[in-house]
Design an enzyme around this catalytic site. Structure first.
Site, PDB file in Angstrom:
ATOM      1  N   THR A 202       0.846  -1.152  -0.065  1.00 37.65           N
ATOM      2  CA  THR A 202       0.317   0.084  -0.085  1.00 37.65           C
ATOM      3  C   THR A 202       0.830   1.271   0.069  1.00 37.65           C
ATOM      4  O   THR A 202       2.024   1.434   0.476  1.00 37.65           O
ATOM      5  CB  THR A 202      -0.997   0.073   1.162  1.00 37.65           C
ATOM      6  N   ASP A 203       0.276   2.353  -0.281  1.00 41.19           N
ATOM      7  CA  ASP A 203       0.913   3.832  -0.493  1.00 41.19           C
ATOM      8  C   ASP A 203       0.981   4.179   0.952  1.00 41.19           C
ATOM      9  O   ASP A 203       1.833   5.108   1.130  1.00 41.19           O
ATOM     10  CB  ASP A 203       0.393   4.679  -1.175  1.00 41.19           C
ATOM     11  N   GLU A 204       0.288   3.663   1.846  1.00 43.12           N
ATOM     12  CA  GLU A 204       0.243   4.333   3.350  1.00 43.12           C
ATOM     13  C   GLU A 204       1.379   4.045   4.253  1.00 43.12           C
ATOM     14  O   GLU A 204       1.942   4.537   4.952  1.00 43.12           O
ATOM     15  CB  GLU A 204      -1.086   3.558   4.034  1.00 43.12           C
TER      16      GLU A 204
ATOM     17  N   LYS B 109       2.032  -3.366   7.384  1.00 47.39           N
ATOM     18  CA  LYS B 109       2.457  -3.481   5.811  1.00 47.39           C
ATOM     19  C   LYS B 109       3.836  -3.164   5.563  1.00 47.39           C
ATOM     20  O   LYS B 109       4.589  -3.858   4.825  1.00 47.39           O
ATOM     21  CB  LYS B 109       1.329  -2.763   5.217  1.00 47.39           C
TER      22      LYS B 109
ATOM     23  N   TYR C 156      -2.134  -0.576  11.011  1.00 48.95           N
ATOM     24  CA  TYR C 156      -2.066  -1.157   9.745  1.00 48.95           C
ATOM     25  C   TYR C 156      -0.851  -0.777   8.838  1.00 48.95           C
ATOM     26  O   TYR C 156      -0.019  -1.825   8.375  1.00 48.95           O
ATOM     27  CB  TYR C 156      -3.351  -0.678   8.859  1.00 48.95           C
TER      28      TYR C 156
HETATM   29  P1  NAD Z   1      -9.672  -7.293   2.171  1.00 47.89           P
HETATM   30  O1  NAD Z   1      -9.687  -6.985   3.446  1.00 47.89           O
HETATM   31  O2  NAD Z   1     -10.957  -6.966   1.270  1.00 47.89           O
HETATM   32  O3  NAD Z   1      -9.389  -9.194   1.878  1.00 47.89           O
HETATM   33  C1  NAD Z   1      -8.393  -9.506   2.589  1.00 47.89           C
HETATM   34  C2  NAD Z   1      -8.527 -11.081   2.257  1.00 47.89           C
HETATM   35  O4  NAD Z   1      -7.576 -11.611   3.037  1.00 47.89           O
HETATM   36  C3  NAD Z   1      -9.864 -11.626   3.090  1.00 47.89           C
HETATM   37  O5  NAD Z   1     -10.479 -12.537   1.976  1.00 47.89           O
HETATM   38  C4  NAD Z   1      -9.499 -12.363   4.064  1.00 47.89           C
HETATM   39  O6  NAD Z   1     -10.321 -13.550   4.393  1.00 47.89           O
HETATM   40  C5  NAD Z   1      -8.149 -13.037   3.862  1.00 47.89           C
HETATM   41  N1  NAD Z   1      -7.381 -13.015   5.148  1.00 47.89           N
HETATM   42  C6  NAD Z   1      -7.244 -12.014   6.208  1.00 47.89           C
HETATM   43  N2  NAD Z   1      -6.458 -12.824   6.950  1.00 47.89           N
HETATM   44  C7  NAD Z   1      -5.959 -13.945   6.586  1.00 47.89           C
HETATM   45  C8  NAD Z   1      -5.102 -15.074   6.903  1.00 47.89           C
HETATM   46  N3  NAD Z   1      -4.518 -15.099   8.179  1.00 47.89           N
HETATM   47  N4  NAD Z   1      -4.969 -15.966   6.098  1.00 47.89           N
HETATM   48  C9  NAD Z   1      -5.358 -16.273   4.997  1.00 47.89           C
HETATM   49  N5  NAD Z   1      -6.500 -15.170   4.469  1.00 47.89           N
HETATM   50  C10 NAD Z   1      -6.505 -13.950   5.209  1.00 47.89           C
HETATM   51  O7  NAD Z   1      -8.407  -6.557   1.623  1.00 47.89           O
HETATM   52  P2  NAD Z   1      -8.308  -5.718   0.231  1.00 47.89           P
HETATM   53  O8  NAD Z   1      -8.703  -4.604   0.366  1.00 47.89           O
HETATM   54  O9  NAD Z   1      -8.719  -6.663  -1.117  1.00 47.89           O
HETATM   55  O10 NAD Z   1      -6.582  -5.562   0.216  1.00 47.89           O
HETATM   56  C11 NAD Z   1      -5.942  -6.906  -0.536  1.00 47.89           C
HETATM   57  C12 NAD Z   1      -4.435  -6.301  -0.203  1.00 47.89           C
HETATM   58  O11 NAD Z   1      -4.159  -5.314  -0.969  1.00 47.89           O
HETATM   59  C13 NAD Z   1      -4.038  -6.105   1.154  1.00 47.89           C
HETATM   60  O12 NAD Z   1      -2.582  -6.700   1.343  1.00 47.89           O
HETATM   61  C14 NAD Z   1      -4.219  -4.520   1.497  1.00 47.89           C
HETATM   62  O13 NAD Z   1      -3.104  -4.345   2.295  1.00 47.89           O
HETATM   63  C15 NAD Z   1      -3.580  -4.382  -0.262  1.00 47.89           C
HETATM   64  N6  NAD Z   1      -4.150  -2.984  -0.665  1.00 47.89           N
HETATM   65  C16 NAD Z   1      -5.520  -2.455  -0.301  1.00 47.89           C
HETATM   66  C17 NAD Z   1      -5.858  -1.286  -1.007  1.00 47.89           C
HETATM   67  C18 NAD Z   1      -7.177  -0.992  -1.049  1.00 47.89           C
HETATM   68  O14 NAD Z   1      -7.378  -0.009  -1.145  1.00 47.89           O
HETATM   69  N7  NAD Z   1      -8.159  -1.791  -0.475  1.00 47.89           N
HETATM   70  C19 NAD Z   1      -5.022  -0.531  -1.565  1.00 47.89           C
HETATM   71  C20 NAD Z   1      -3.467  -0.809  -1.700  1.00 47.89           C
HETATM   72  C21 NAD Z   1      -3.200  -2.041  -1.087  1.00 47.89           C
HETATM   73  O1  DAU Z   2      -4.191   3.686   0.529  1.00 49.22           O
HETATM   74  C1  DAU Z   2      -4.604   2.707   0.334  1.00 49.22           C
HETATM   75  C2  DAU Z   2      -5.134   1.948   1.361  1.00 49.22           C
HETATM   76  O2  DAU Z   2      -6.621   2.551   1.274  1.00 49.22           O
HETATM   77  C3  DAU Z   2      -5.037   0.429   1.679  1.00 49.22           C
HETATM   78  O3  DAU Z   2      -3.888   0.378   1.992  1.00 49.22           O
HETATM   79  C4  DAU Z   2      -6.196   0.154   2.788  1.00 49.22           C
HETATM   80  O4  DAU Z   2      -6.274  -1.133   2.781  1.00 49.22           O
HETATM   81  C5  DAU Z   2      -7.380   0.694   2.268  1.00 49.22           C
HETATM   82  O5  DAU Z   2      -8.550   0.381   3.598  1.00 49.22           O
HETATM   83  C6  DAU Z   2      -7.426   2.027   2.213  1.00 49.22           C
HETATM   84  O6  DAU Z   2      -7.064   2.773   3.403  1.00 49.22           O
HETATM   85  P1  DAU Z   2      -8.070   4.358   4.034  1.00 49.22           P
HETATM   86  O7  DAU Z   2      -8.012   4.391   5.171  1.00 49.22           O
HETATM   87  O8  DAU Z   2      -7.560   5.283   3.030  1.00 49.22           O
HETATM   88  O9  DAU Z   2      -9.238   3.973   3.617  1.00 49.22           O
HETATM   89  P2  DAU Z   2     -10.951   3.955   4.028  1.00 49.22           P
HETATM   90  O10 DAU Z   2     -11.759   3.541   3.058  1.00 49.22           O
HETATM   91  O11 DAU Z   2     -10.836   3.533   5.582  1.00 49.22           O
HETATM   92  O12 DAU Z   2     -11.160   5.613   4.077  1.00 49.22           O
HETATM   93  C7  DAU Z   2     -10.844   6.427   3.186  1.00 49.22           C
HETATM   94  C8  DAU Z   2     -10.845   8.015   3.759  1.00 49.22           C
HETATM   95  O13 DAU Z   2     -12.089   8.150   4.236  1.00 49.22           O
HETATM   96  C9  DAU Z   2      -9.977   8.182   4.617  1.00 49.22           C
HETATM   97  O14 DAU Z   2      -9.287   9.514   5.091  1.00 49.22           O
HETATM   98  C10 DAU Z   2     -10.787   8.011   6.094  1.00 49.22           C
HETATM   99  C11 DAU Z   2     -12.301   8.415   5.627  1.00 49.22           C
HETATM  100  N1  DAU Z   2     -13.458   7.796   6.131  1.00 49.22           N
HETATM  101  C12 DAU Z   2     -13.367   6.549   6.193  1.00 49.22           C
HETATM  102  C13 DAU Z   2     -14.564   5.794   6.687  1.00 49.22           C
HETATM  103  C14 DAU Z   2     -14.608   4.420   6.768  1.00 49.22           C
HETATM  104  C15 DAU Z   2     -14.407   8.614   6.320  1.00 49.22           C
HETATM  105  O15 DAU Z   2     -14.417   9.908   6.480  1.00 49.22           O
HETATM  106  N2  DAU Z   2     -15.719   7.906   6.982  1.00 49.22           N
HETATM  107  C16 DAU Z   2     -15.844   6.597   7.039  1.00 49.22           C
HETATM  108  O16 DAU Z   2     -16.757   6.189   7.576  1.00 49.22           O
END
Ligand code: NAD
Ligand code: DAU
Length: 361
Positions: A136-138, A166, A162
């Site tokens: 992630t970019d975080e 990562k 988190y």
């Molecule tokens: P998600 O939470 O939707 O899915 C995570 C999956 O991992 C689920 O299916 C869960 O059951 C599985 N999982 C969790 N713990 C596990 C374990 N111990 N063993 C096996 N499986 C397990 O997550 P996502 O949003 O699809 O993110 C996927 C990946 O991409 C993550 O590594 C996250 O850090 C990264 N990522 C997410 C975003 C985003 O915006 N969602 C952006 C950048 C990177």
């Molecule tokens: O940047 C990549 C990341 O983006 C991934 O690594 C994470 O897995 C993914 O969850 C996401 O993280 P964020 O914290 O940016 O996403 P989230 O959807 O939780 O929140 C987006 C923005 O919105 C953040 O500034 C918090 C705000 N927010 C979020 C929720 C859930 C609100 O204002 N209200 C809300 O109820």
């Protein structure tokens, strides 16, 4: 036939990736999806592919070394694409421990198993074996100067449990590459949105709340900025990095699509109003009156913004779906999958929502 081991394939991005890969490669690849099925994993996301002869599912925890080693022993794995993680920042603030377990120790388990299966006696690896760690970019922290962007060379500065977990997992992958010459890549991507995203994250949560006439909880002043990417573009980027990227390299993936959270919420409201027919009883409630500013997230990062220059220049990746089109497609998908939303928000979701938002004011 090339065999992929996908971890976390029942989650949001993992399931989109599996769909993307079958659409692109058809029956010329085999995918084994290993997932623990936590609250975030949902096999309903994979209904379309579950009966394919070249797809299989193994329910296992990535921290369970024996289960993971067995998968490598029983299958000749060519590619690992490692998504499995605890992914929600708010949950990490409440309970960091599980983030360290899954994201750090789970990644180490995956690396150990792949290395044991792939490393040759002379310490080299067969040419076609590759591990891609999805990050992630975080990990880069928060940008304060509007002119700045995250590059692959930006120093790590994670703030939430988190992002710290990562970052640790990224460092473990780097350590394997540096120490064992382990054939891997890391991708650091910005915020994804699209189908199958669990409604704890901003966009699906706002869509679901608005459709139920519930308050739209905006943290702090709503001016935090995220760089939004349509999930299919991320999946395409992952595949392109594995096929065309230089091994041992990190690639940032993002779309130069920065928006304040409040802009996102207002866009969702406007798009929902456009999509709902005048006869639909939900339409009257969908308005900006639902917006409620609530207590800020602790340690809330202000701005994320990726510079995708490297992946564009070296590999030719670019985001195909602009935000206006992506958000329309996403809203349409949630409209057409009300049953999916009803299923994932039944049971534990109600309790989660109560715990997370009841005392936010
Ligand atoms: P998600 O939470 O939707 O899915 C995570 C999956 O991992 C689920 O299916 C869960 O059951 C599985 N999982 C969790 N713990 C596990 C374990 N111990 N063993 C096996 N499986 C397990 O997550 P996502 O949003 O699809 O993110 C996927 C990946 O991409 C993550 O590594 C996250 O850090 C990264 N990522 C997410 C975003 C985003 O915006 N969602 C952006 C950048 C990177
Ligand atoms: O940047 C990549 C990341 O983006 C991934 O690594 C994470 O897995 C993914 O969850 C996401 O993280 P964020 O914290 O940016 O996403 P989230 O959807 O939780 O929140 C987006 C923005 O919105 C953040 O500034 C918090 C705000 N927010 C979020 C929720 C859930 C609100 O204002 N209200 C809300 O109820």
């Amino acid at each position: 036939m090339r065999t992929y081991l996908v971890t976390g394939g029942a989650g949001f991005i993992g399931s989109n990736y599996i769909h993307y890969m079958f659409k692109k490669y058809g029956d010329s690849i085999r995918i084994i999806n290993v997932d623990k099925l936590t609250y975030a994993g949902n096999l309903e996301n994979l209904r379309d592919v579950e009966n394919l002869p070249n797809y299989s599912f193994v329910r296992a925890d990535i921290c369970d070394s024996e289960a993971i080693v067995n998968i490598f022993e029983e299958n000749d794995i060519d590619r690992v694409v490692h998504f499995a993680a605890e992914s929600h920042v708010d949950r990490s603030i409440k309970d960091p421990g599980v983030f360290v377990r899954t994201n750090v120790l789970g990644t180490l388990t995956m690396l150990n198993a792949a290395r044991n299966a792939w490393e040759l006696p002379d310490g080299t690896y067969p040419e076609d074996k590759k591990f891609l760690h999805v990050s992630t970019d975080e990990v880069y922290g928060s940008l304060s100067n509007p002119e700045d962007y995250f590059y692959e060379t930006t120093p790590y500065d994670p703030h939430s449990p988190y992002s710290a977990s990562k970052a640790s997992s990224d460092f473990m992958v780097k350590a394997f590459m540096d120490t064992y010459h382990f054939p891997a890549n890391i991708t650091n991507c910005s915020n994804n949105y699209g189908p199958y995203q669990f409604p704890e994250k901003l966009i699906p949560l706002m869509i679901n709340n608005a459709l139920h006439g519930k308050a739209l909880p905006v943290y702090g002043d709503g001016k935090n900025i995220r760089d939004w990417l349509y999930v299919e573009d991320h999946c395409k980027g992952i595949d392109m990095v594995q096929e065309k990227g230089r091994l041992f390299e990190t690639y940032n993936i993002g779309g130069h699509n920065e928006r304040e959270n409040i802009q996102i919420v207002k866009t969702i409201i406007a798009q929902l109003r456009e999509a709902l027919s005048d006869e639909d009883p939900r339409k009257a409630a969908v308005s900006e009156d639902l917006i409620k500013y609530v207590e800020d997230r602790k340690g809330h990062d202000r701005r994320y913004a990726i510079a995708p220059d490297k992946i564009k220049a070296e590999i030719g990746w670019y985001p195909e779906t602009c935000f206006e089109e992506g958000i329309k497609k996403t809203i349409r998908w949630y409209f057409d999958h009300e049953e999916w939303m009803a299923h994932v928000t039944s049971g534990d979701y109600q309790k989660y929502y109560e715990d997370m938002y009841a005392n936010r004011g």
